[in-house]
Design an enzyme around this catalytic site. Sequence first.
Site, PDB file in Angstrom:
ATOM      1  N   CYS A 125       0.831  -1.207   0.000  1.00  0.00           N
ATOM      2  CA  CYS A 125       0.000   0.000   0.000  1.00  0.00           C
ATOM      3  C   CYS A 125       0.864   1.255   0.000  1.00  0.00           C
ATOM      4  O   CYS A 125       1.200   1.799   1.062  1.00  0.00           O
ATOM      5  CB  CYS A 125      -0.922   0.000   1.211  1.00  0.00           C
ATOM      6  SG  CYS A 125      -1.983  -1.453   1.335  1.00  0.00           S
ATOM      7  N   LEU A 126       1.209   1.718  -1.178  1.00  0.00           N
ATOM      8  CA  LEU A 126       1.958   2.956  -1.351  1.00  0.00           C
ATOM      9  C   LEU A 126       1.119   3.991  -2.102  1.00  0.00           C
ATOM     10  O   LEU A 126       0.944   5.114  -1.644  1.00  0.00           O
ATOM     11  CB  LEU A 126       3.271   2.685  -2.095  1.00  0.00           C
ATOM     12  CG  LEU A 126       4.115   3.908  -2.468  1.00  0.00           C
ATOM     13  CD1 LEU A 126       4.595   4.631  -1.212  1.00  0.00           C
ATOM     14  CD2 LEU A 126       5.307   3.494  -3.342  1.00  0.00           C
ATOM     15  N   PRO A 129      -4.931   8.018  -4.016  1.00  0.00           N
ATOM     16  CA  PRO A 129      -5.678   8.726  -5.059  1.00  0.00           C
ATOM     17  C   PRO A 129      -4.982   9.997  -5.543  1.00  0.00           C
ATOM     18  O   PRO A 129      -5.066  10.346  -6.726  1.00  0.00           O
ATOM     19  CB  PRO A 129      -7.010   9.054  -4.372  1.00  0.00           C
ATOM     20  CG  PRO A 129      -7.170   7.991  -3.338  1.00  0.00           C
ATOM     21  CD  PRO A 129      -5.784   7.711  -2.847  1.00  0.00           C
ATOM     22  N   ILE A 158      -4.989  -1.201  -4.959  1.00  0.00           N
ATOM     23  CA  ILE A 158      -4.199  -2.146  -4.165  1.00  0.00           C
ATOM     24  C   ILE A 158      -4.516  -3.591  -4.558  1.00  0.00           C
ATOM     25  O   ILE A 158      -5.636  -4.075  -4.367  1.00  0.00           O
ATOM     26  CB  ILE A 158      -4.447  -1.931  -2.664  1.00  0.00           C
ATOM     27  CG1 ILE A 158      -4.140  -0.483  -2.270  1.00  0.00           C
ATOM     28  CG2 ILE A 158      -3.620  -2.915  -1.857  1.00  0.00           C
ATOM     29  CD1 ILE A 158      -2.749  -0.006  -2.637  1.00  0.00           C
ATOM     30  N   GLN A 279       5.464 -14.766 -46.545  1.00  0.00           N
ATOM     31  CA  GLN A 279       6.662 -14.070 -46.085  1.00  0.00           C
ATOM     32  C   GLN A 279       6.328 -13.011 -45.034  1.00  0.00           C
ATOM     33  O   GLN A 279       7.082 -12.815 -44.071  1.00  0.00           O
ATOM     34  CB  GLN A 279       7.378 -13.424 -47.271  1.00  0.00           C
ATOM     35  CG  GLN A 279       8.766 -12.899 -46.930  1.00  0.00           C
ATOM     36  CD  GLN A 279       9.480 -12.340 -48.144  1.00  0.00           C
ATOM     37  OE1 GLN A 279       8.987 -11.400 -48.776  1.00  0.00           O
ATOM     38  NE2 GLN A 279      10.621 -12.921 -48.486  1.00  0.00           N
ATOM     39  N   GLU A 364       4.423   0.107 -11.205  1.00  0.00           N
ATOM     40  CA  GLU A 364       5.837   0.083 -10.790  1.00  0.00           C
ATOM     41  C   GLU A 364       6.592   1.289 -11.359  1.00  0.00           C
ATOM     42  O   GLU A 364       7.787   1.221 -11.642  1.00  0.00           O
ATOM     43  CB  GLU A 364       6.535  -1.223 -11.222  1.00  0.00           C
ATOM     44  CG  GLU A 364       5.958  -2.473 -10.599  1.00  0.00           C
ATOM     45  CD  GLU A 364       6.224  -2.573  -9.106  1.00  0.00           C
ATOM     46  OE1 GLU A 364       6.998  -1.756  -8.579  1.00  0.00           O
ATOM     47  OE2 GLU A 364       5.660  -3.467  -8.465  1.00  0.00           O
TER      48      GLU A 364
END
Length: 383
Positions: A125-126, A129, A158, A279, A364
Amino acid sequence: ALAQAGLSETQAEFRAAAEDFARGELAPHAARWDADKVFPTDVLRHAAELGFGGIYCGEDYGGIGLGRKDAAVIFEALAWGDVGLTAYLTIHNMNCAVVDRFGSEEQKQEWLPRLTSMELLTSYCLTEPGSGSDAASLSTVAKRDGSDWVLSGEKAFISGGGVADVYVVMARTGGPGPKGISCFLVEKGSPGLSFGKQERKMGWNCQPTAAVVLDGVRVPEKNLVGGEGNGFSIAMAGLDGGRINIATCSVGGAQFALDTAFEYVQSRKQFGKAIANFQNTQFKLADMQTGLQASRVMVHAAAEAIDAKLPSATAQAAMAKRFATDTCSDVANAALQLHGGYGYLQEYPVERVVRDLRVHSILEGTNEVMRLIVNREMTRGNV
């Protein structure tokens, strides 16, 4: 064969175990978990029996004590079977690593055996809103009250929200900026802890996602991890590895998409012959394979840099995350295109991979932020 290149004997053994698990217990059920929004906790605990719930943690606490490249190899193989569930597993491993690396001996003994076995599931939890890329501006507060801390605020997006048993929460215990942030373990069922609605998402439907709301949640001092004021450092310490993890999930998902498309073009016929013989198809497959392998090599190189604690590790992680998530998303989209109209149908698995991989360019750290990090590290002489 390319996925095996450069692996040690131990890494190859772990990859084989993860491949068997992915093919036997993930891939056959992935479509149903996605469609019905099933979070298969029993399967996660089975993965933990193989050591995949505590990859970075010491053996004394139920982990298997591996490094970042080892983990990248394992997570890629698992993501071939289900991207979303593997992504959750990477988050849980990150949380275990927080306790293993920064926790006190008492905290390790109390929490890690139940975390590495996945008896207890975790959430990280980082994000809030109002604070996404600017993580240091988070506004969740923790105020000391006697021997406890009282937490109030809201966390957004989360993974595991509402289902997980333990929440690794970053909260402000001091003044503005990164040095005023601390890290807490908050147990599900704590008075004042509640959750928002389960989010309706484009992908990652096999894992729950919800807001985590803290309204005067009382947390004992013993659940403060790493000491007061060290939360942001703890959060940042995990980000390079987290970026590698999400990148390697992209590689695994793209490998599945490429494998599926390669098989499909052998059997699909147009104008009297298999479309594999055109091809244009051959060129497309070659480009997909090249982008996929380049992504894998960058991920492995960045993971090795983290393991070796090289000054270039942060830049390499950011470059690998940016390149692999964008490129592998393109590979999955190209696999869908090779399926033609069938690729757009949910009866075929490629559209699920396209949806699952899309968020990897956002979480991330967005890929725009990755570019900022790479440029910053260039100016510092670390590239």
